[in-house]
Design a protein around this motif. Structure first.
Motif, PDB file in Angstrom:
ATOM      1  N   HIS A 287       0.831  -1.211   0.000  1.00 37.21           N
ATOM      2  CA  HIS A 287       0.000   0.000   0.000  1.00 37.21           C
ATOM      3  C   HIS A 287       0.867   1.265   0.000  1.00 37.21           C
ATOM      4  CE1 HIS A 287      -2.886  -3.051   1.314  1.00 37.21           C
ATOM      5  NE2 HIS A 287      -3.853  -2.222   0.940  1.00 37.21           N
ATOM      6  N   GLN A 288       1.937   1.250  -0.827  1.00 36.42           N
ATOM      7  CA  GLN A 288       2.877   2.370  -0.855  1.00 36.42           C
ATOM      8  C   GLN A 288       3.202   2.777  -2.289  1.00 36.42           C
ATOM      9  OE1 GLN A 288       4.068   4.098   1.719  1.00 36.42           O
ATOM     10  NE2 GLN A 288       3.038   2.848   3.264  1.00 36.42           N
ATOM     11  N   VAL A 289       2.192   2.936  -3.124  1.00 42.09           N
ATOM     12  CA  VAL A 289       2.431   3.365  -4.510  1.00 42.09           C
ATOM     13  C   VAL A 289       2.985   4.785  -4.492  1.00 42.09           C
ATOM     14  CG1 VAL A 289       1.357   3.844  -6.733  1.00 42.09           C
ATOM     15  CG2 VAL A 289       0.610   1.878  -5.391  1.00 42.09           C
ATOM     16  N   VAL A 290       4.083   5.007  -5.262  1.00 43.56           N
ATOM     17  CA  VAL A 290       4.725   6.329  -5.293  1.00 43.56           C
ATOM     18  C   VAL A 290       4.702   6.883  -6.712  1.00 43.56           C
ATOM     19  CG1 VAL A 290       6.204   5.844  -3.320  1.00 43.56           C
ATOM     20  CG2 VAL A 290       6.987   5.292  -5.613  1.00 43.56           C
ATOM     21  N   ALA A 291       4.873   8.178  -6.789  1.00 46.79           N
ATOM     22  CA  ALA A 291       4.756   8.868  -8.074  1.00 46.79           C
ATOM     23  C   ALA A 291       5.764   8.368  -9.084  1.00 46.79           C
ATOM     24  CB  ALA A 291       4.910  10.370  -7.869  1.00 46.79           C
ATOM     25  N   ALA A 292       6.947   7.967  -8.643  1.00 48.61           N
ATOM     26  CA  ALA A 292       8.007   7.561  -9.557  1.00 48.61           C
ATOM     27  C   ALA A 292       7.670   6.283 -10.311  1.00 48.61           C
ATOM     28  CB  ALA A 292       9.313   7.384  -8.789  1.00 48.61           C
ATOM     29  N   GLU A 293       6.662   5.542  -9.859  1.00 41.44           N
ATOM     30  CA  GLU A 293       6.348   4.254 -10.482  1.00 41.44           C
ATOM     31  C   GLU A 293       5.260   4.347 -11.547  1.00 41.44           C
ATOM     32  OE1 GLU A 293       7.300   1.687  -6.402  1.00 41.44           O
ATOM     33  OE2 GLU A 293       5.236   2.100  -7.014  1.00 41.44           O
ATOM     34  N   VAL A 294       4.556   5.472 -11.587  1.00 35.66           N
ATOM     35  CA  VAL A 294       3.419   5.597 -12.501  1.00 35.66           C
ATOM     36  C   VAL A 294       3.650   6.709 -13.505  1.00 35.66           C
ATOM     37  CG1 VAL A 294       1.756   4.640 -10.868  1.00 35.66           C
ATOM     38  CG2 VAL A 294       2.230   7.086 -10.826  1.00 35.66           C
ATOM     39  N   SER A 295       2.946   6.580 -14.631  1.00 35.53           N
ATOM     40  CA  SER A 295       3.126   7.566 -15.698  1.00 35.53           C
ATOM     41  C   SER A 295       2.510   8.912 -15.345  1.00 35.53           C
ATOM     42  CB  SER A 295       2.493   7.035 -16.990  1.00 35.53           C
ATOM     43  OG  SER A 295       1.107   6.781 -16.798  1.00 35.53           O
ATOM     44  N   ASP A 296       1.474   8.911 -14.509  1.00 31.06           N
ATOM     45  CA  ASP A 296       0.825  10.148 -14.095  1.00 31.06           C
ATOM     46  C   ASP A 296       0.893  10.251 -12.585  1.00 31.06           C
ATOM     47  OD1 ASP A 296      -0.727  12.350 -13.636  1.00 31.06           O
ATOM     48  OD2 ASP A 296      -2.609  11.469 -14.358  1.00 31.06           O
ATOM     49  N   PRO A 297       1.786  11.073 -12.037  1.00 27.10           N
ATOM     50  CA  PRO A 297       1.932  11.178 -10.588  1.00 27.10           C
ATOM     51  C   PRO A 297       0.632  11.535  -9.873  1.00 27.10           C
ATOM     52  CG  PRO A 297       3.756  12.269 -11.683  1.00 27.10           C
ATOM     53  CD  PRO A 297       2.752  11.923 -12.762  1.00 27.10           C
ATOM     54  N   ALA A 298      -0.298  12.181 -10.561  1.00 25.22           N
ATOM     55  CA  ALA A 298      -1.554  12.565  -9.939  1.00 25.22           C
ATOM     56  C   ALA A 298      -2.422  11.353  -9.609  1.00 25.22           C
ATOM     57  CB  ALA A 298      -2.327  13.524 -10.850  1.00 25.22           C
ATOM     58  N   ALA A 299      -2.067  10.187 -10.172  1.00 22.93           N
ATOM     59  CA  ALA A 299      -2.873   8.988  -9.951  1.00 22.93           C
ATOM     60  C   ALA A 299      -2.571   8.303  -8.621  1.00 22.93           C
ATOM     61  CB  ALA A 299      -2.639   8.000 -11.090  1.00 22.93           C
ATOM     62  N   VAL A 300      -1.515   8.752  -7.926  1.00 28.10           N
ATOM     63  CA  VAL A 300      -1.119   8.079  -6.687  1.00 28.10           C
ATOM     64  C   VAL A 300      -2.235   8.111  -5.651  1.00 28.10           C
ATOM     65  CG1 VAL A 300       0.469   8.183  -4.718  1.00 28.10           C
ATOM     66  CG2 VAL A 300       1.340   8.446  -7.044  1.00 28.10           C
ATOM     67  N   ALA A 301      -2.883   9.261  -5.517  1.00 35.44           N
ATOM     68  CA  ALA A 301      -3.959   9.380  -4.527  1.00 35.44           C
ATOM     69  C   ALA A 301      -5.108   8.431  -4.852  1.00 35.44           C
ATOM     70  CB  ALA A 301      -4.458  10.827  -4.466  1.00 35.44           C
ATOM     71  N   ALA A 302      -5.454   8.349  -6.138  1.00 36.26           N
ATOM     72  CA  ALA A 302      -6.552   7.448  -6.546  1.00 36.26           C
ATOM     73  C   ALA A 302      -6.174   5.999  -6.282  1.00 36.26           C
ATOM     74  CB  ALA A 302      -6.873   7.664  -8.020  1.00 36.26           C
ATOM     75  N   ALA A 303      -4.899   5.664  -6.525  1.00 34.68           N
ATOM     76  CA  ALA A 303      -4.437   4.297  -6.284  1.00 34.68           C
ATOM     77  C   ALA A 303      -4.525   3.950  -4.804  1.00 34.68           C
ATOM     78  CB  ALA A 303      -3.007   4.138  -6.778  1.00 34.68           C
ATOM     79  N   SER A 304      -4.104   4.866  -3.963  1.00 33.66           N
ATOM     80  CA  SER A 304      -4.138   4.614  -2.521  1.00 33.66           C
ATOM     81  C   SER A 304      -5.560   4.426  -2.026  1.00 33.66           C
ATOM     82  CB  SER A 304      -3.480   5.784  -1.772  1.00 33.66           C
ATOM     83  OG  SER A 304      -2.118   5.905  -2.143  1.00 33.66           O
TER      84      SER A 304
END
Length: 625
Positions: free
Chosen positions: A45-62
């Motif tokens: 449960h620690q998705v970070v911006a560096a792993e995704v193409s759109d850093p704004a998606a981190v909040a939605a992922a969490s």
């Protein structure tokens, strides 16, 4: 020449293509590494911006992952590349409230200057999720089985209760402490611990103070609770017996699970469940409680749209636990024992089958299971066993034995109880010795009971041999005596001889049946009887019945004569001294039988068996016999 010039560039092109960016594995390893990195982050449960193409998606992922509190693993496989894009299959294994949810999703990845990045979409978590949906995990509660008695009559079943507590969501912050104290005082619980419990709870929690039967809640109490800011009285149902004292020590209780109970359940229970906390409710909780289920749903933002079920395991309802207990007899026993301040008990057994019909412990037992697990000196009720040992040594009910006022055994003076009838001293028959409970007569015959004779006689009557009955049961003990004085004391149910009321009811049941009775309460856990070294014979049982009948017709149990002769009543009284301060206190007993019913009554401290325990035995036999 022309053909050779054309061939060389073609070979060079072929050679280059074998080593180029789209040949062989290409970026396969890099794509797989990026997918595995995201998978590991989602497990934690620690998705970070560096792993995704759109850093704004981190909040939605969490937010989407939050309900999935136990992601066991996410395996990456079937990695593919097409230019600057790639895909991978994610195989999820999620534990949801103890149930495994295995499913697969597809992850897309894109190549950026800084490397391969995951393209976050809700479908990464569940393949059918839409952009406006979130996940919800809902526990599905199993219906608890009932405890039922003879004739499948309910004993423990859902009954109306009222849960009193503080609703913190509707209590002003400044009033929480005072409201908790006022409610605690009103419902009769300790204020300080409850106030602390309320303070630690979350801001929207309902913190329960006490649960009371609806029949015990007055309108006045409800009005007073309503006057406390934030206090609530919530109507509910809870598994309960017919009355608060109805075999409470034996049946046990049901309540909210603790973290420790949840851990020990190996996934069967979850926070918020109810479970057995003591007694039979605890021991048979898996059967009674069943198995909770779970549902994982897709929840749309639009409240007008319905939820979709993504995964579901149905709850498996518990099954009833059947007992031999007779509700009417148990109710009568509990009512009769309410008169006593000290610990007390009544056990009733059906001799023909061994079924336990009542196993009541009185209010003086203070939560202890006196009826089937108490351990007390049985006093003169044990003379039933001693009589069998003497019969086997050659005595008959008509045999004359000495009954002096006292007898000395290596410096220990034994005497009869204080109001022993003086006209029954001297030379009397064994039947008269039993009828009037002459201690000195039995001790005078001690030389005839040697070796294991007393223990063998006890075993023949179902006493002193342990069995796994599926409930707390003490069958008594007759250990080898440490000397002749102790051996003499054993003959009159003192020394190191111990019994439970159930054990003494078993002795009486064996006499009535004419063979060893093994009592049982739970038909599905009926143990096999162990054949005694010297089984009880029909002739021995007949002699014992004649001795016990004399107790009623001419001895210490004469009060039972009013019950009539059809069927005849058999009995034996008993007292057993205990303690160290003079005058010594006495345990009081009276056991008896009428028809196909054997009963033992015990009161921890009393005057005598006939005067203290006798009235309860008489009233019980009159009511149910």
């Amino acid at each position: 020449m022309t053909s050779r010039r054309l061939l060389l560039p073609l070979l060079l092109v072929l050679g280059l293509s074998a080593c180029g960016p789209f040949g062989g594995n290409g970026d396969h390893d890099a794509i797989e590494a990026a997918a595995k990195k995201l998978a590991a982050s989602m497990v934690d449960h620690q998705v970070v911006a560096a792993e995704v193409s759109d850093p704004a998606a981190v909040a939605a992922a969490s937010q989407l992952l939050e309900p999935l509190t136990d992601i066991a693993s996410i395996q990456v496989g079937d990695v593919k590349q097409a230019g600057n894009t790639g895909t991978a299959v994610l195989t999820w294994k999620v534990t949801v409230d103890g149930h495994d949810w295995a499913h697969a999703t597809k992850l897309s990845l894109v190549k950026r200057a800084s490397g391969w990045k995951a393209v976050w979409k809700p479908t990464v978590v569940e393949s059918s999720l839409k952009a406006d949906e979130t996940l919800a995990v809902t526990g599905l509660k199993a219906d608890r089985g009932n405890i039922v008695g003879a004739g499948d009559k309910p004993i423990v079943e859902p009954r109306r209760v009222v849960r009193f507590g503080i609703d913190k969501a509707n209590t002003p912050t400044g009033s929480v402490a005072s409201s908790a104290r006022r409610l605690a005082a009103l419902v009769g619980i300790e204020a300080a611990p409850y106030q602390k419990l309320v303070a630690k709870a979350g801001p929207k929690a309902f913190v329960q103070a006490i649960v009371l039967r609806r029949s015990d809640v007055s309108s006045g109490l409800l009005a007073k609770v309503a006057a406390i800011r934030g206090a609530l009285a919530v109507s509910d149902h809870q598994p309960l017996a017919p009355a608060k004292d109805f075999a409470a020590e034996l049946l046990g209780t049901v309540g909210p699970v603790t973290a420790e109970i949840v851990k020990k359940s190996n996934g069967r229970l979850r926070a918020g469940d109810d479970a057995g906390l003591s007694g039979l409710q605890l021991r048979y909780d898996a059967q009674l409680g069943g198995t909770s289920g779970v549902r994982v749903s897709a929840v749309p933002k639009d409240p007008n749209r319905l939820r979709r079920t993504l995964f579901e395991v149905e709850a498996k309802n518990g099954t009833d636990l059947k007992l031999t207990m007779d509700v009417a007899m148990q109710t009568e026993a509990q009512k009769l024992l309410r008169r006593y301040g000290p610990a007390s008990a009544l056990v009733a057994i059906r001799p023909s089958t061994g079924a336990i019909l009542a196993a009541a412990s009185g209010p003086g037992s203070k939560g202890y299971n006196t009826a089937t697990f108490g351990q007390y000196a049985p006093g003169s009720t044990f003379k039933i066993v001693s009589s069998l040992a003497l019969l086997r040594a050659g005595l008959k009910p008509t045999t004359t034995v000495p009954c002096p006022a006292s007898v000395d055994v290596f410096g220990k003076k034994f005497k009869n109880y204080s109001d022993y009838p003086s006209n029954r001293l001297g030379r009397i028959t064994l039947k008269q010795a039993v009828a009037n409970s002459c201690n000195t007569a039995f001790i005078s015959e001690r030389s005839k009971v040697t070796g294991t004779a007393l223990a063998d006689a006890a075993a023949a009557l179902g006493f002193g041999v342990d069995h796994d009955t599926g409930f707390p049961a003490y069958f008594g003990q007759v250990p080898p005596p440490s000397g002749k004085t102790e051996a003499a004391a054993d003959l009159i149910g003192q020394g190191k001889v111990l019994a439970s009321p159930m054990a003494m009811a078993t002795v009486v049941a064996s006499v009535v049946k004419g063979s060893t009775v093994l009592p049982f309460l739970i038909p599905s856990v009926k143990p096999e009887a162990t054949k005694p070294a010297k089984p009880l014979t029909s002739a021995e049982a007949a002699s014992l019945r004649s001795l016990m009948r004399a107790v009623v017709t001419e001895g210490s149990g004469i009060r039972l004569r009013s019950l009539g002769n059809n069927p005849p009543v058999y009995a034996k009284t008993g007292t057993a001294e205990f303690g160290t301060k003079a005058p010594l206190q006495t345990h009081t007993w009276m056991v008896g039988a009428r028809g196909d019913l054997a009963v033992a009554v015990f009161v921890d401290v009393g005057q005598s068996g006939s005067q203290t325990a006798g009235p309860v035995l008489e009233a019980f036999l009159r009511a149910v016999g």
